[in-house]
Design a protein around this motif. Structure first.
Motif, mmCIF file in Angstrom:
data_model
loop_
_atom_site.group_PDB
_atom_site.id
_atom_site.type_symbol
_atom_site.label_atom_id
_atom_site.label_comp_id
_atom_site.label_asym_id
_atom_site.label_seq_id
_atom_site.Cartn_x
_atom_site.Cartn_y
_atom_site.Cartn_z
ATOM 1 N N PHE A 150 -10.299 -6.414 5.413
ATOM 2 C CA PHE A 150 -10.168 -7.228 6.622
ATOM 3 C C PHE A 150 -11.524 -7.636 7.172
ATOM 4 N N GLY A 190 1.661 -4.702 -5.140
ATOM 5 C CA GLY A 190 1.723 -3.439 -4.410
ATOM 6 C C GLY A 190 3.123 -3.108 -3.946
ATOM 7 N N LEU A 247 5.114 -2.106 -7.156
ATOM 8 C CA LEU A 247 4.654 -1.016 -8.003
ATOM 9 C C LEU A 247 4.618 0.323 -7.304
ATOM 10 N N ARG A 248 4.307 0.334 -6.015
ATOM 11 C CA ARG A 248 4.030 1.608 -5.371
ATOM 12 C C ARG A 248 5.299 2.346 -4.987
ATOM 13 N N ARG A 249 5.192 3.693 -4.983
ATOM 14 C CA ARG A 249 6.317 4.544 -4.619
ATOM 15 C C ARG A 249 5.979 5.290 -3.340
ATOM 16 N N ASN A 250 5.414 4.583 -2.364
ATOM 17 C CA ASN A 250 5.008 5.217 -1.109
ATOM 18 C C ASN A 250 5.228 4.199 0.006
ATOM 19 N N LEU A 308 3.908 -0.894 3.117
ATOM 20 C CA LEU A 308 3.617 -1.619 4.367
ATOM 21 C C LEU A 308 2.208 -2.216 4.342
ATOM 22 N N LEU A 309 1.241 -1.466 3.779
ATOM 23 C CA LEU A 309 -0.123 -1.990 3.675
ATOM 24 C C LEU A 309 -0.165 -3.219 2.773
ATOM 25 N N SER A 310 0.620 -3.193 1.686
ATOM 26 C CA SER A 310 0.668 -4.355 0.794
ATOM 27 C C SER A 310 1.228 -5.575 1.514
ATOM 28 N N PHE A 348 5.970 -5.352 -13.848
ATOM 29 C CA PHE A 348 5.572 -5.867 -12.540
ATOM 30 C C PHE A 348 4.120 -6.312 -12.523
ATOM 31 N N ILE A 360 4.226 3.912 3.042
ATOM 32 C CA ILE A 360 3.060 3.456 3.802
ATOM 33 C C ILE A 360 2.255 2.447 3.002
ATOM 34 N N THR A 361 2.053 2.709 1.702
ATOM 35 C CA THR A 361 1.312 1.765 0.870
ATOM 36 C C THR A 361 2.060 0.445 0.753
ATOM 37 N N LEU A 366 -8.379 -1.140 3.135
ATOM 38 C CA LEU A 366 -7.806 -2.325 3.767
ATOM 39 C C LEU A 366 -8.687 -2.772 4.941
ATOM 40 N N GLU A 413 0.816 -6.170 4.632
ATOM 41 C CA GLU A 413 -0.294 -6.674 5.459
ATOM 42 C C GLU A 413 -1.231 -7.548 4.624
ATOM 43 N N ILE A 414 -1.485 -7.148 3.360
ATOM 44 C CA ILE A 414 -2.340 -7.976 2.491
ATOM 45 C C ILE A 414 -1.714 -9.348 2.312
ATOM 46 N N GLU A 473 1.172 10.803 -3.590
ATOM 47 C CA GLU A 473 2.372 10.077 -3.933
ATOM 48 C C GLU A 473 3.317 11.017 -4.674
ATOM 49 N N ASP A 474 4.614 10.744 -4.554
ATOM 50 C CA ASP A 474 5.576 11.573 -5.266
ATOM 51 C C ASP A 474 5.295 11.555 -6.761
ATOM 52 N N LEU A 497 8.228 10.313 1.253
ATOM 53 C CA LEU A 497 7.932 8.906 1.555
ATOM 54 C C LEU A 497 8.327 7.992 0.401
ATOM 55 N N SER A 498 8.964 8.557 -0.621
ATOM 56 C CA SER A 498 9.324 7.746 -1.771
ATOM 57 C C SER A 498 10.535 6.885 -1.450
ATOM 58 N N PHE A 544 -1.709 2.679 11.594
ATOM 59 C CA PHE A 544 -1.427 3.180 10.243
ATOM 60 C C PHE A 544 -2.088 4.536 10.029
ATOM 61 N N TYR A 547 -6.479 -6.560 13.948
ATOM 62 C CA TYR A 547 -6.082 -5.985 12.656
ATOM 63 C C TYR A 547 -6.832 -4.692 12.370
ATOM 64 N N VAL A 593 -3.979 -1.205 -3.356
ATOM 65 C CA VAL A 593 -2.736 -1.123 -4.116
ATOM 66 C C VAL A 593 -2.792 -0.001 -5.146
#
Lengths: 171, 100
Positions: free
Chosen positions: A37, B21, B24-27, B32-34, A98, B29-30, A33, B36-37, A80-81, B90-91, A68, A60, A21
């Protein structure tokens, strides 16, 4: 002994998930990740569920995470942007709020779940053997849950066609 | 021996991390990963409660959750690729055309 194993695996899982995260690089997120897993698969072994542990690794960590990784490498967008694009005050308030919300959710879930009292697992060898038996899982999957299993195949077909249609380049 | 509570609390913590996640995240892909968590946090609840009850049903539901997660990842990543083609970013803040 089992408790020590549990705490080690749980710590790896939680720390790797926090890394997923908080990492700025999507590539690192995917790798962490996979670590998470792997530790979760160890926890499934601890729960006498070897079939689920192996499925976790193969499906997974093997299949989904490769998907991915493909996309991360395909898009080649490793940063990241810029958060500067948003007003700084907004970013800070949002993040703090948050994080607080998530910590509160974790505390609430932990308190609520620990109120069910101490619930130890059965150590009866026969019961454990019947839970961890892959033959039992297969029998239940193809008799009691046969309909759900067949519906799953339709779901996968639909998602496969959907993914192709959505990602296709218009000509 | 770890008890059911241990696994449930671990699951709660993991789910909260995933929720954080997503928010908070601005991506994409991240995010989608969150998700999965979060799915894995639920999986561990299913398996541990199944172990507690002495049935294999928890493991079977986990099997179905994994299938749905695979389908979700395939469609989700296809959407991410399609969106990236449109905006070169991706944002999630860039995709606000449907916002009122």
């Amino acid at each position: 002994m089992d408790l020590v194993t549990f705490y080690i695996l749980a710590a790896i899982t939680v720390l790797a998930s926090i890394g997923v995260v908080s990492s700025r690089n999507p590539m690192h997120s995917v790798m962490l990740l996979i670590v998470s897993f792997g530790a979760l698969a160890g926890l499934y072994v601890l729960l006498d569920a070897p079939f689920t542990a192996v499925t976790q690794i193969i499906v997974y960590a093997g299949a989904i995470m490769v998907l991915f990784l493909f996309v991360v490498m395909l898009l080649n967008q490793h940063k990241e942007d810029d958060p500067e694009a948003m007003p700084a005050s907004l970013v800070r308030i949002n993040s703090r709020g948050f994080v607080l919300l998530s910590v509160l959710l974790a505390v609430e879930l932990a308190v609520a779940l620990s109120r069910i009292g101490i619930t130890t697992f059965t150590t009866d060898a026969g019961a454990v053997a019947s839970i961890s038996s892959v033959a039992r899982i297969g029998t239940a999957l193809f008799t009691t849950h046969a309909f759900a299993f067949e519906v799953t195949s339709v779901l996968i077909l639909v998602s496969m066609v959907g993914a192709v249609v959505i990602a296709r380049r218009e000509h | 021996m770890p008890t059911l509570n241990h696994f449930l609390i671990l699951s709660g913590v993991l789910f909260s991390i995933g929720t954080a996640g997503v928010f908070l995240r601005r991506n994409l892909i991240t995010i989608l990963l969150s998700i999965e968590i979060m799915l894995n946090a639920v999986n561990i609840t299913f398996v541990s409660v199944g172990r507690y009850q002495g049935t294999v049903d928890g493991q079977i539901i986990t099997f179905f959750v994994m299938t749905v997660a695979a389908a979700e990842a395939a469609v989700g990543l296809a959407l991410v690729i399609a969106l990236f083609r449109h905006r070169e970013t991706l944002s999630p803040d860039a995709f606000t055309s449907l916002k009122w």
